[in-house]
Design a protein around this motif. Structure first.
Motif, PDB file in Angstrom:
ATOM      1  N   LYS A 242      -6.303   0.283  -8.888  1.00  0.00           N
ATOM      2  CA  LYS A 242      -5.502   0.680  -9.788  1.00  0.00           C
ATOM      3  C   LYS A 242      -5.022   2.602  -9.872  1.00  0.00           C
ATOM      4  O   LYS A 242      -4.182   2.728 -10.565  1.00  0.00           O
ATOM      5  CB  LYS A 242      -6.572   0.883 -11.498  1.00  0.00           C
ATOM      6  N   ARG A 243      -6.183   3.422  -9.879  1.00  0.00           N
ATOM      7  CA  ARG A 243      -5.348   4.907  -9.679  1.00  0.00           C
ATOM      8  C   ARG A 243      -4.375   5.020  -8.443  1.00  0.00           C
ATOM      9  O   ARG A 243      -3.143   5.733  -8.572  1.00  0.00           O
ATOM     10  CB  ARG A 243      -6.863   5.781  -9.633  1.00  0.00           C
ATOM     11  N   ILE A 244      -4.533   3.959  -7.190  1.00  0.00           N
ATOM     12  CA  ILE A 244      -3.300   4.693  -5.805  1.00  0.00           C
ATOM     13  C   ILE A 244      -2.457   4.158  -6.694  1.00  0.00           C
ATOM     14  O   ILE A 244      -1.276   4.176  -6.641  1.00  0.00           O
ATOM     15  CB  ILE A 244      -4.003   3.553  -5.368  1.00  0.00           C
ATOM     16  N   ALA A 245      -2.186   2.606  -7.351  1.00  0.00           N
ATOM     17  CA  ALA A 245      -0.643   1.993  -8.362  1.00  0.00           C
ATOM     18  C   ALA A 245      -0.647   3.263  -9.200  1.00  0.00           C
ATOM     19  O   ALA A 245       0.639   3.670  -9.523  1.00  0.00           O
ATOM     20  CB  ALA A 245      -1.330   0.936  -8.986  1.00  0.00           C
ATOM     21  N   ASP A 246      -1.537   3.768  -9.997  1.00  0.00           N
ATOM     22  CA  ASP A 246      -0.453   4.819 -11.059  1.00  0.00           C
ATOM     23  C   ASP A 246      -0.534   5.991 -10.582  1.00  0.00           C
ATOM     24  O   ASP A 246       0.776   6.364 -11.401  1.00  0.00           O
ATOM     25  CB  ASP A 246      -1.964   4.658 -12.097  1.00  0.00           C
ATOM     26  N   ILE A 247      -0.650   6.459  -9.515  1.00  0.00           N
ATOM     27  CA  ILE A 247      -0.350   7.495  -8.761  1.00  0.00           C
ATOM     28  C   ILE A 247       1.045   7.501  -8.104  1.00  0.00           C
ATOM     29  O   ILE A 247       1.540   8.927  -7.465  1.00  0.00           O
ATOM     30  CB  ILE A 247      -1.040   8.645  -8.407  1.00  0.00           C
ATOM     31  N   ASN A 248       1.673   6.495  -7.812  1.00  0.00           N
ATOM     32  CA  ASN A 248       2.135   6.033  -7.088  1.00  0.00           C
ATOM     33  C   ASN A 248       3.570   4.989  -7.644  1.00  0.00           C
ATOM     34  O   ASN A 248       3.688   3.528  -8.296  1.00  0.00           O
ATOM     35  CB  ASN A 248       2.284   4.922  -5.699  1.00  0.00           C
ATOM     36  N   PRO A 249       4.147   5.722  -8.758  1.00  0.00           N
ATOM     37  CA  PRO A 249       4.334   4.625 -10.043  1.00  0.00           C
ATOM     38  C   PRO A 249       5.476   3.457  -9.892  1.00  0.00           C
ATOM     39  O   PRO A 249       5.949   2.905 -10.232  1.00  0.00           O
ATOM     40  CB  PRO A 249       5.461   5.703 -11.386  1.00  0.00           C
ATOM     41  N   ASN A 250       6.419   3.707  -8.383  1.00  0.00           N
ATOM     42  CA  ASN A 250       7.046   2.991  -8.444  1.00  0.00           C
ATOM     43  C   ASN A 250       6.692   2.292  -6.946  1.00  0.00           C
ATOM     44  O   ASN A 250       7.631   2.225  -5.650  1.00  0.00           O
ATOM     45  CB  ASN A 250       8.224   3.866  -7.305  1.00  0.00           C
ATOM     46  N   VAL A 251       5.400   2.071  -7.269  1.00  0.00           N
ATOM     47  CA  VAL A 251       4.477   1.448  -5.852  1.00  0.00           C
ATOM     48  C   VAL A 251       5.713   0.029  -5.974  1.00  0.00           C
ATOM     49  O   VAL A 251       5.674  -1.269  -6.635  1.00  0.00           O
ATOM     50  CB  VAL A 251       2.692   1.565  -6.245  1.00  0.00           C
ATOM     51  N   TYR A 252       5.949  -0.211  -4.616  1.00  0.00           N
ATOM     52  CA  TYR A 252       5.850  -1.994  -4.116  1.00  0.00           C
ATOM     53  C   TYR A 252       5.657  -2.036  -2.707  1.00  0.00           C
ATOM     54  O   TYR A 252       6.129  -1.532  -1.717  1.00  0.00           O
ATOM     55  CB  TYR A 252       8.411  -1.896  -3.950  1.00  0.00           C
ATOM     56  N   GLY A 253       4.733  -2.935  -2.607  1.00  0.00           N
ATOM     57  CA  GLY A 253       3.643  -3.940  -1.909  1.00  0.00           C
ATOM     58  C   GLY A 253       3.029  -4.776  -1.751  1.00  0.00           C
ATOM     59  O   GLY A 253       2.909  -5.448  -1.909  1.00  0.00           O
ATOM     60  N   ILE A 254       2.640  -4.364  -0.440  1.00  0.00           N
ATOM     61  CA  ILE A 254       1.505  -5.368  -0.856  1.00  0.00           C
ATOM     62  C   ILE A 254      -0.497  -4.991  -0.370  1.00  0.00           C
ATOM     63  O   ILE A 254      -0.299  -4.529   0.363  1.00  0.00           O
ATOM     64  CB  ILE A 254       1.060  -6.593   0.651  1.00  0.00           C
ATOM     65  N   VAL A 255      -0.995  -6.067  -1.708  1.00  0.00           N
ATOM     66  CA  VAL A 255      -2.833  -5.392  -1.631  1.00  0.00           C
ATOM     67  C   VAL A 255      -3.007  -6.671  -0.475  1.00  0.00           C
ATOM     68  O   VAL A 255      -3.326  -7.761  -0.896  1.00  0.00           O
ATOM     69  CB  VAL A 255      -3.034  -5.373  -3.223  1.00  0.00           C
ATOM     70  N   PHE A 256      -3.603  -6.284   0.574  1.00  0.00           N
ATOM     71  CA  PHE A 256      -4.610  -7.658   1.330  1.00  0.00           C
ATOM     72  C   PHE A 256      -6.161  -7.437   0.971  1.00  0.00           C
ATOM     73  O   PHE A 256      -6.920  -6.735   0.996  1.00  0.00           O
ATOM     74  CB  PHE A 256      -4.219  -6.944   3.066  1.00  0.00           C
ATOM     75  N   CYS A 257      -6.743  -8.875   0.535  1.00  0.00           N
ATOM     76  CA  CYS A 257      -7.934  -9.160   0.405  1.00  0.00           C
ATOM     77  C   CYS A 257      -8.142 -10.154   1.543  1.00  0.00           C
ATOM     78  O   CYS A 257      -7.845 -10.480   2.004  1.00  0.00           O
ATOM     79  CB  CYS A 257      -8.055  -9.722  -0.621  1.00  0.00           C
TER      80      CYS A 257
END
Length: 605
Positions: A242-257
């Motif tokens: 969540k913090r990674i997403a918040d520090i990158n406001p314009n994030v556009y990507g894939i989270v791999f599980c």
């Protein structure tokens, strides 16, 4: 075919392609071939040799084999002449669409895509009408061969696209079955990002002295990708995400599980916490997959949470980040994942969230792909708030003012704000958006583990925090402790609390509630408050002025084939409602700096 910005000295005209093809690719806006096209097209046009091409995903491989096939194909013969196999439905459809776009000036050319999850009858009908080029997935192709619905005994070209992925997905038997049906004198083109033993076996058994074209170095990651890693306790991975997403406001990507279950869990948590996210996994129907991918490509979804299998063959441009929530065991999988960003000459970032026991595995991957992985501390609350603040100010600075729309309101606005100084006005407008973030990250704990070992300061702080939590009776998940405690609440007096006869058992999620409201109200101004999902039924809040309209318009609504019933519910007693309320925008997103609080819509970024 991706629109690459990497300019090569060669033009398409110099590659020896016919006028019809050159006109079609010119209409598409392509002027110069990429490296894989520049090396592959002339060779495939001038040689009957089988070819192995090693190149990363997103380098324009479809045109590299598609254009030479179109150049040499017999337009007067409607029977299958080229068979292109790919690992996933999405890639299969994309290949077919690309080749159709390359052949728009060749009206006699027909292309058919055959893949699972779609009507086999429709695909068989298309094949009966005649298709010179067939793009398919291995499973559906085998089904069609068994039903005598396709004859590939006389094809001239066989293309194995993303061959390493097909093998890693368990299609070895299907590939061998299909290859056995094809003529020995065919031309075989094998395209792959890596060269594992399975691909070498196919080359040895089914190809004739293949010529190899290699773009870039073998077993290396994409050149335009920065590789970062964060180290946290395993229980803190979600909070770090969540913090990674918040520090990158314009994030556009894939989270791999790693697993479907993990994918569903992480995606559900992100959506519940208000992030623009969704999941892609094997349990989705084809229609559900297409809907998710449509929303992702249109950037309505910023974070797509996926398994490796579900994401195979996805062709999405301009991804800013790849996030490895779970790092893979195989370096080749890491190459495939990270290669989805940093395309077309743009920079990309590959982020791994690891715990201490995974550091050795990450070192092995780094050594194999010959890339440097940079340790980065998980950002703290102050850093995130600063980044979000300036992102908001940048958007405010560049927002377009619709003078005609607001002109009539300005006199009243000026009157209400006339007593405020310039400094006070700026502070208030910034605080209107920013206060919720400040409260959200107030007293947020440090999540970092030092890559050389856990610091004594952190251990002492953790012991103190555990004692505090025990005293408070904190029941929240350890991976999110402290993250939700300060969510800003909206005055419940402005909202009606509604009962709906659907719950978790029916598959209802917050986004479904938002969707039902969106479909039922004429106005786009209504705000949705707290959504509470229970097993057999649920509750949600809507602004009071829209209550009657919503009650009337939802009388005829259904959800998953079952009639929806809603009614006004009594407010929940405050002493029982210990859970902090969360305000939802009507696009399903968390209220953050990328949103218009007046209209509840996320602005484009």
């Amino acid at each position: 075919m991706d629109k690459h910005n990497i300019i090569m000295t060669t033009s398409f005209e110099a590659l020896g392609l016919r006028t019809e093809i050159l006109e079609a690719i010119k209409d598409l806006g392509f002027e110069h071939p990429t490296e894989v096209q520049e090396q592959s097209i002339p060779f495939l046009l001038s040689s009957d040799s089988d070819v192995i091409t090693l190149a990363q995903t997103g380098t324009g491989k479809t045109a590299a084999f598609g254009l030479p096939i179109l150049e040499q194909i017999d337009e007067s013969n409607p029977k299958p002449q080229a068979l292109i196999l790919s690992p996933t439905r999405e890639l299969c459809v994309q290949i077919a669409k690309d080749i159709e776009s390359f052949s728009t000036k060749m009206p006699k050319i027909n292309v058919t895509a055959v893949y699972g999850g779609a009507s086999m009858d429709a695909q068989r009908q298309s094949l009966r009408k005649g298709s010179q080029i067939v793009a398919g997935t291995p499973g559906r192709m085998c089904d069609l061969i068994r039903r005598n619905a396709i004859d590939i005994r006389n094809i001239k070209w066989l293309v194995l696209d993303e061959a390493d992925e097909m093998l890693s997905m368990g299609f070895k038997e299907e590939l061998e079955t299909i290859l056995a049906e094809t003529p020995k004198e065919r031309n075989t083109y094998l395209f792959s990002a890596t060269m594992p033993d399975g691909v070498k076996s196919i080359s040895a058994n089914y190809m004739r002295n293949p010529h190899t074209i290699q773009i870039g170095k073998k077993n290396t990651g994409a050149e335009n990708v920065d590789h970062l890693y964060y180290m946290v306790n395993a229980r803190d991975k979600y909070a770090a995400l969540k913090r990674i997403a918040d520090i990158n406001p314009n994030v556009y990507g894939i989270v791999f599980c790693r697993t479907r279950a993990e994918t569903k869990t992480i995606a559900d948590k992100l959506m519940e916490d208000g992030y623009n996210a969704d999941a892609l996994h094997g349990d989705l129907s084809q229609a559900q997959r297409e809907l998710v991918m449509h929303k992702f490509r249109s950037k309505f979804i910023q974070l797509l949470v996926a398994t490796d299998v579900a994401a195979r063959g996805l062709d999405v441009d301009n991804l800013s980040h790849i996030i490895h929530y779970t790092i893979p065991d195989d370096y080749e999988v890491y190459i495939h994942r990270s290669g989805r960003t940093g395309r077309a000459g743009k920079k990309g970032t590959s982020i791994s969230i690891i715990h201490s026991r995974e550091k050795g595995k990450l070192k092995q991957i780094a050594a194999t792909i010959k890339k440097e992985f940079t340790y980065t501390p998980v950002p703290n609350g102050k850093q995130i708030c600063e980044k979000q603040l300036f992102a908001m100010i940048d958007k405010m600075e560049h927002v377009e003012v619709e003078e005609d729309q607001i002109e009539g309101f300005l006199p009243v606005i000026y009157q209400k704000l006339e007593d405020l100084s310039r400094e006070e006005l700026i502070k208030k407008f910034v605080s209107l958006e920013f206060n919720s973030f400040l409260r959200y990250y107030e007293n947020a704990p440090d999540l970092n583990i030092d890559p050389k070992g856990r610091s004594s300061e952190r251990q002492g702080r953790d012991r103190g925090e555990r004692g505090d939590r025990a005293n408070r009776g904190d029941r929240r998940e350890r991976g999110e402790r402290g993250e939700r405690s300060s969510r800003e609440r909206r005055d419940s007096a402005a909202f009606s609390r509604l009962f709906i006869n659907k719950g978790k058992k029916d598959g209802l999620m917050p986004k479904d509630v938002i969707g039902l409201v969106n479909d039922s109200l004429r106005s786009r101004d209504a705000k949705i408050g707290h959504i509470e999902l229970l097993k057999n039924f649920s509750f949600f809040e809507i602004e009071k002025e829209y209550t009657d309209e919503l009650l009337k318009s939802m009388r005829d609504k259904d959800f998953n084939g079952s009639k929806v019933a809603i009614e006004v519910s009594n407010p929940m007693p405050e002493k029982k409602n210990k859970r902090k309320k969360k305000e939802w925008s009507r696009d399903g997103g968390r209220k953050s700096f990328g949103q218009d609080r007046n209209k509840g819509k996320r602005k484009k970024f």
